[in-house]
Design a protein around this motif. Structure first.
Motif, PDB file in Angstrom:
ATOM      1  N   ALA A  81       0.905  -1.097   0.052  1.00  0.00           N
ATOM      2  CA  ALA A  81       0.130  -0.014   0.106  1.00  0.00           C
ATOM      3  C   ALA A  81       0.913   1.199   0.015  1.00  0.00           C
ATOM      4  O   ALA A  81       1.956   1.243   0.635  1.00  0.00           O
ATOM      5  N   THR A  82       0.345   2.087  -0.676  1.00  0.00           N
ATOM      6  CA  THR A  82       1.214   3.300  -0.697  1.00  0.00           C
ATOM      7  C   THR A  82       0.298   4.727  -0.458  1.00  0.00           C
ATOM      8  O   THR A  82       0.783   6.000  -0.566  1.00  0.00           O
ATOM      9  N   GLY A  83      -1.055   4.676   0.135  1.00  0.00           N
ATOM     10  CA  GLY A  83      -1.937   5.567   0.303  1.00  0.00           C
ATOM     11  C   GLY A  83      -1.691   6.188   1.444  1.00  0.00           C
ATOM     12  O   GLY A  83      -0.776   5.821   2.567  1.00  0.00           O
ATOM     13  N   ARG A  84      -1.919   7.310   1.858  1.00  0.00           N
ATOM     14  CA  ARG A  84      -1.966   8.194   3.187  1.00  0.00           C
ATOM     15  C   ARG A  84      -2.678   7.589   4.244  1.00  0.00           C
ATOM     16  O   ARG A  84      -2.519   7.299   5.237  1.00  0.00           O
ATOM     17  N   TYR A  85      -4.018   6.937   3.707  1.00  0.00           N
ATOM     18  CA  TYR A  85      -5.027   6.088   4.634  1.00  0.00           C
ATOM     19  C   TYR A  85      -5.059   4.529   3.918  1.00  0.00           C
ATOM     20  O   TYR A  85      -4.767   4.443   2.603  1.00  0.00           O
ATOM     21  N   VAL A  86      -5.471   3.908   4.805  1.00  0.00           N
ATOM     22  CA  VAL A  86      -5.729   2.248   4.351  1.00  0.00           C
ATOM     23  C   VAL A  86      -6.952   1.799   4.861  1.00  0.00           C
ATOM     24  O   VAL A  86      -7.380   2.335   6.166  1.00  0.00           O
ATOM     25  N   THR A  87      -7.737   1.181   4.380  1.00  0.00           N
ATOM     26  CA  THR A  87      -8.880   0.301   4.627  1.00  0.00           C
ATOM     27  C   THR A  87      -9.000  -1.064   4.242  1.00  0.00           C
ATOM     28  O   THR A  87      -8.072  -1.417   3.384  1.00  0.00           O
ATOM     29  N   LEU A 103     -15.544   7.826   3.959  1.00  0.00           N
ATOM     30  CA  LEU A 103     -14.415   7.416   4.785  1.00  0.00           C
ATOM     31  C   LEU A 103     -13.494   8.309   5.048  1.00  0.00           C
ATOM     32  O   LEU A 103     -12.935   8.923   5.974  1.00  0.00           O
ATOM     33  N   VAL A 104     -12.681   8.645   3.718  1.00  0.00           N
ATOM     34  CA  VAL A 104     -11.754   9.671   3.572  1.00  0.00           C
ATOM     35  C   VAL A 104     -12.110  10.900   4.168  1.00  0.00           C
ATOM     36  O   VAL A 104     -11.275  11.670   4.778  1.00  0.00           O
ATOM     37  N   TYR A 160     -13.669  -5.893  13.770  1.00  0.00           N
ATOM     38  CA  TYR A 160     -13.477  -5.954  12.375  1.00  0.00           C
ATOM     39  C   TYR A 160     -12.651  -4.840  11.605  1.00  0.00           C
ATOM     40  O   TYR A 160     -13.245  -3.866  11.726  1.00  0.00           O
ATOM     41  N   ALA A 161     -11.739  -5.334  11.064  1.00  0.00           N
ATOM     42  CA  ALA A 161     -10.747  -4.364  10.487  1.00  0.00           C
ATOM     43  C   ALA A 161     -11.181  -3.518   9.443  1.00  0.00           C
ATOM     44  O   ALA A 161     -11.076  -2.609   9.017  1.00  0.00           O
ATOM     45  N   TRP A 162     -12.356  -4.061   8.616  1.00  0.00           N
ATOM     46  CA  TRP A 162     -12.948  -3.501   7.476  1.00  0.00           C
ATOM     47  C   TRP A 162     -13.968  -2.443   7.898  1.00  0.00           C
ATOM     48  O   TRP A 162     -14.540  -1.540   7.046  1.00  0.00           O
ATOM     49  N   ALA A 163     -14.525  -2.444   9.259  1.00  0.00           N
ATOM     50  CA  ALA A 163     -15.198  -1.472   9.569  1.00  0.00           C
ATOM     51  C   ALA A 163     -14.555  -0.071  10.193  1.00  0.00           C
ATOM     52  O   ALA A 163     -14.748   0.412  11.088  1.00  0.00           O
ATOM     53  N   GLY A 164     -13.598   0.298   9.221  1.00  0.00           N
ATOM     54  CA  GLY A 164     -12.968   1.730   9.733  1.00  0.00           C
ATOM     55  C   GLY A 164     -11.920   1.984   8.382  1.00  0.00           C
ATOM     56  O   GLY A 164     -11.670   1.503   7.402  1.00  0.00           O
ATOM     57  N   VAL A 165     -11.159   3.119   8.830  1.00  0.00           N
ATOM     58  CA  VAL A 165     -10.061   3.599   7.961  1.00  0.00           C
ATOM     59  C   VAL A 165      -8.990   3.951   8.950  1.00  0.00           C
ATOM     60  O   VAL A 165      -9.287   4.752   9.945  1.00  0.00           O
ATOM     61  N   TYR A 166      -7.871   3.843   8.454  1.00  0.00           N
ATOM     62  CA  TYR A 166      -6.690   3.945   9.331  1.00  0.00           C
ATOM     63  C   TYR A 166      -5.537   4.926   8.610  1.00  0.00           C
ATOM     64  O   TYR A 166      -5.228   4.590   7.380  1.00  0.00           O
ATOM     65  N   ARG A 167      -4.637   5.718   9.425  1.00  0.00           N
ATOM     66  CA  ARG A 167      -3.602   6.331   8.839  1.00  0.00           C
ATOM     67  C   ARG A 167      -2.629   5.193   8.469  1.00  0.00           C
ATOM     68  O   ARG A 167      -2.227   4.535   9.383  1.00  0.00           O
ATOM     69  N   ARG A 168      -1.934   5.379   7.425  1.00  0.00           N
ATOM     70  CA  ARG A 168      -1.028   4.112   7.006  1.00  0.00           C
ATOM     71  C   ARG A 168       0.344   4.556   7.981  1.00  0.00           C
ATOM     72  O   ARG A 168       1.173   3.532   8.229  1.00  0.00           O
ATOM     73  N   SER A 169       0.655   5.593   8.396  1.00  0.00           N
ATOM     74  CA  SER A 169       1.810   5.775   9.365  1.00  0.00           C
ATOM     75  C   SER A 169       1.643   5.273  10.603  1.00  0.00           C
ATOM     76  O   SER A 169       2.423   5.211  11.304  1.00  0.00           O
ATOM     77  N   LEU A 170       0.467   4.619  10.728  1.00  0.00           N
ATOM     78  CA  LEU A 170       0.543   3.768  12.226  1.00  0.00           C
ATOM     79  C   LEU A 170       1.454   2.662  12.040  1.00  0.00           C
ATOM     80  O   LEU A 170       1.744   2.007  12.956  1.00  0.00           O
TER      81      LEU A 170
END
Length: 326
Positions: A81-87, A103-104, A160-170
């Motif tokens: 993944a290269t996005g700022r966010y990931v879901t 989400l974004v 549930y990981a799919w119920a959300g959006v996350y900063r890839r910088s985590l």
């Protein structure tokens, strides 16, 4: 610049992967990338996914020659993944049109580390909205404060990981324990809430979770189900004392649930599952186990007391279904 990476693990998903990818086509936008990880499929999944190459902008397909499991398949997608966010989205689920853009907008507007959402459970033609267990919506909060109280359903009971959006910088906080082939989301959600700095819950319900799919990990009764115990060993490892009562209640509720649907196990696997459950219950503070059992519906309490007949009884009180932990 990529704004959002969507990771879609799939294994032998020929029945539903076209529905999943069609829903992604209806969510495609500039700056979105879609990473499908084919985890060693032996059916027509690869051909179906390849057929979307011209319809889904930003599609990347990765393939594991042999199945590695859901956790490692997700990790493969995260690495690419290269996005700022990931879901995330599983290969047998689907999204409402425009859900990803919402989400974004939510995480952009709130500026927090991750955002959790509601979801829709789909069983045949039946649709039921399942709400993330936090009443306060649209406010940035400390994730640690959403772990307790111990006696009610909280955000660590909604893994549930799919119920959300996350900063890839985590970074590593988003990676799943690859040693697990089931229950990998349990230590994942606990670590996220213990170590991330901020989160929020928003009232979006655009992901449709297809329930009771034959062959899904929630339906199978093979040795992978024993990884449930390995998952909770990771939850309990180095856990702060303040959170231990919650983790004990969480484990006991889920163990009782598995025991009550144990007909899917062979007799030999059932015996091994019960042995692992008995051994792990004995390693936990017995007073907290007793308190956890006392707060359960009678059927669940009986399933666990059959494993530990010498456990001291706790005080019984009425339990509402809203407080059950699954």
């Amino acid at each position: 610049m990529i704004t959002l990476s969507v990771v879609v693990p799939v294994r032998d998903g020929e029945r539903f992967i076209a529905d999943a990818l069609t829903s992604l086509c209806r969510n495609a936008a500039p700056g979105f990338e879609f990473i499908v990880v084919d985890d060693g499929s032996v059916d027509a999944t690869a051909d179906i996914v390849a057929g979307f190459a011209g319809d889904l902008p930003g599609l990347t397909v990765l393939r594991n020659p042999e199945p590695l499991g859901l956790a490692d398949a997700r990790n493969t997608g995260l690495t690419a993944a290269t996005g700022r966010y990931v879901t995330f989205m599983d290969g047998d689920d689907w999204l409402a049109p425009g859900h990803l853009a919402r989400l974004v907008a939510a995480i952009d507007g709130l500026g927090c580390d991750f955002v959790r959402t509601d979801h829709v459970q789909a069983e045949g033609r039946k649709r039921v909205v399942h709400r993330a267990p936090l009443a306060r919506r649209g406010a940035v909060l400390d994730p640690r404060e959403a772990i307790l109280p111990a006696g009610v359903r909280t955000m660590v009971d909604y893994p549930y990981a799919w119920a959300g959006v996350y900063r890839r910088s985590l970074g590593d906080l988003l990676h799943f324990p690859g040693s697990l082939h089931t229950a990998e989301d349990r230590p994942w959600i606990w670590r996220l809430h213990r170590e991330a700095a901020s989160f929020a819950v928003v009232p979006l319900a655009g992901l449709f979770y297809r329930r009771l799919v034959p062959g899904s990990l929630t339906q199978v009764g093979d040795e992978r189900q024993l990884h449930f115990f390995d998952a909770f060993e990771l939850v309990l490892k180095d856990l702060e004392p303040e959170f231990l009562p919650k983790a004990v209640r969480n484990f006991c509720a889920l163990l009782a649930h598995h025991l009550n649907i144990g007909d899917r196990f062979t007799p030999e696997l059932r015996a091994r599952f019960e042995e692992r459950g008995r051994d792990m219950l004995r390693t936990l503070p017995q007073e907290q186990v007793s308190e956890a059992l006392a707060g359960m519906p009678a059927e669940r309490e009986a399933a666990l007391r059959a494993l530990l007949p010498d456990l001291a009884p706790g005080t019984r009180f009425r339990v509402s279904r809203d407080h059950e932990e699954l």
